[in-house]
Design a protein around this motif. Structure first.
Motif, PDB file in Angstrom:
ATOM      1  N   MET A 108      -2.065   7.405  -2.990  1.00 45.32           N
ATOM      2  CA  MET A 108      -2.607   6.447  -3.944  1.00 45.32           C
ATOM      3  C   MET A 108      -1.532   5.429  -4.304  1.00 45.32           C
ATOM      4  SD  MET A 108      -4.401   7.361  -7.601  1.00 45.32           S
ATOM      5  CE  MET A 108      -5.531   8.490  -6.796  1.00 45.32           C
ATOM      6  N   GLU A 137       0.835  -1.195   0.000  1.00 38.31           N
ATOM      7  CA  GLU A 137       0.000   0.000   0.000  1.00 38.31           C
ATOM      8  C   GLU A 137       0.874   1.252   0.000  1.00 38.31           C
ATOM      9  OE1 GLU A 137      -4.129   1.573   2.005  1.00 38.31           O
ATOM     10  OE2 GLU A 137      -3.044  -0.081   2.947  1.00 38.31           O
ATOM     11  N   ASP A 190      -8.097   3.572  -4.562  1.00 37.06           N
ATOM     12  CA  ASP A 190      -6.920   3.337  -3.722  1.00 37.06           C
ATOM     13  C   ASP A 190      -5.765   2.796  -4.553  1.00 37.06           C
ATOM     14  OD1 ASP A 190      -8.136   4.108  -1.299  1.00 37.06           O
ATOM     15  OD2 ASP A 190      -9.100   2.153  -1.135  1.00 37.06           O
TER      16      ASP A 190
END
Length: 250
Positions: free
Chosen positions: A190, A29, A159
């Motif tokens: 992002m 992430e 995302d």
């Protein structure tokens, strides 16, 4: 850092052709994850398998935020927070820039109607297109249309943004601007996966890069390590590619 996307043993065959061959990787992430390789290596096919556009995996599992998405419909995957662009810059030329981006808001978000315009303008501003919002999309340059395609994708506030060769056909000044835009989107928290043949751009933005060849994962690592790996470079780019990699690392 936790993985937002996990790909495990993904395979896709078209008759005797194995387009994607038992590929596995994870994307953390918040990172920018690059994918490199020659034409026909299976890069775009891999994007297609992750997003379900236009086909699904024959084998293997794709997991997004812990949820299996391998066989979900494209619109369900989009609603979960994954958006993508395509190699060819596309737009509805007879609609304005704002109207093009608004299509992404209508079909890709759960926003109320009164929230569309605000979301669209925010996306256009992120891609330096707000001043062009009332122009016909057909009047934009190639670079303008590429930015519009990205804006139409991020209006859904994904995302995970997947960019398929966004630098094709751009000049040096535009490449430099695009690099800044990609980094700006990433700094907005992002996660980005980018396929790209323009190695200076790919290596300039990516935290890690996976190299593909003949549908397989050939190598993965930091850009600077791949730039010095002659075995990997020669295996899929040859001597000319070797020079390009070394020019980036010098």
């Amino acid at each position: 850092m936790a993985a937002i996307l996990s790909v495990r043993g993904v395979t896709k065959k078209f008759g005797e052709l194995v387009a994607v061959d038992d590929v596995s990787f994870e994307v953390d992430e918040g990172e920018i994850y690059g994918i490199a390789g020659p034409n026909g290596a299976g890069k775009t096919s891999l994007f297609n398998l992750i997003t379900g556009i236009p086909y699904h995996t024959d084998a293997g599992v794709v997991t997004y935020r812990g949820e299996k998405i391998s066989q979900l419909s494209p619109h369900k995957i989009y609603e979960l927070g994954i958006a993508r662009t395509f190699q060819k810059e596309t737009a509805f030329d007879t609609l304005t820039v704002r109207e093009n981006a608004r299509i992404g808001a209508v079909f890709g978000t759960a926003l109320a109607v009164e929230e569309y315009d605000s979301a669209v303008d925010q996306a256009l501003e992120s891609l330096d297109l707000l001043d062009d919002r009332n122009r016909l999309a057909g009047e934009l340059s190639i670079y303008g249309k590429k930015r519009l395609m990205i804006a139409s994708a991020i209006v859904s506030n994904p995302d995970l943004l997947m960019l398929d060769e966004p630098a094709g056909g751009l000049n040096l000044a535009e490449l430099n601007e695009l690099e800044s835009l990609i980094l700006r989107l990433s700094h907005g928290k992002m996660t980005i996966i980018i396929i790209e043949h323009v190695l200076p751009l790919l290596f300039g933005v990516s935290n890690r890069v996976m190299v593909m060849d003949f549908g397989k994962r050939l190598a993965e690592g930091a850009p600077e390590s791949l730039a010095r790996d002659d075995t990997v470079i020669e295996a899929y780019l040859g001597e000319r590619g070797k020079d390009a990699f070394h020019a980036i690392s010098d």
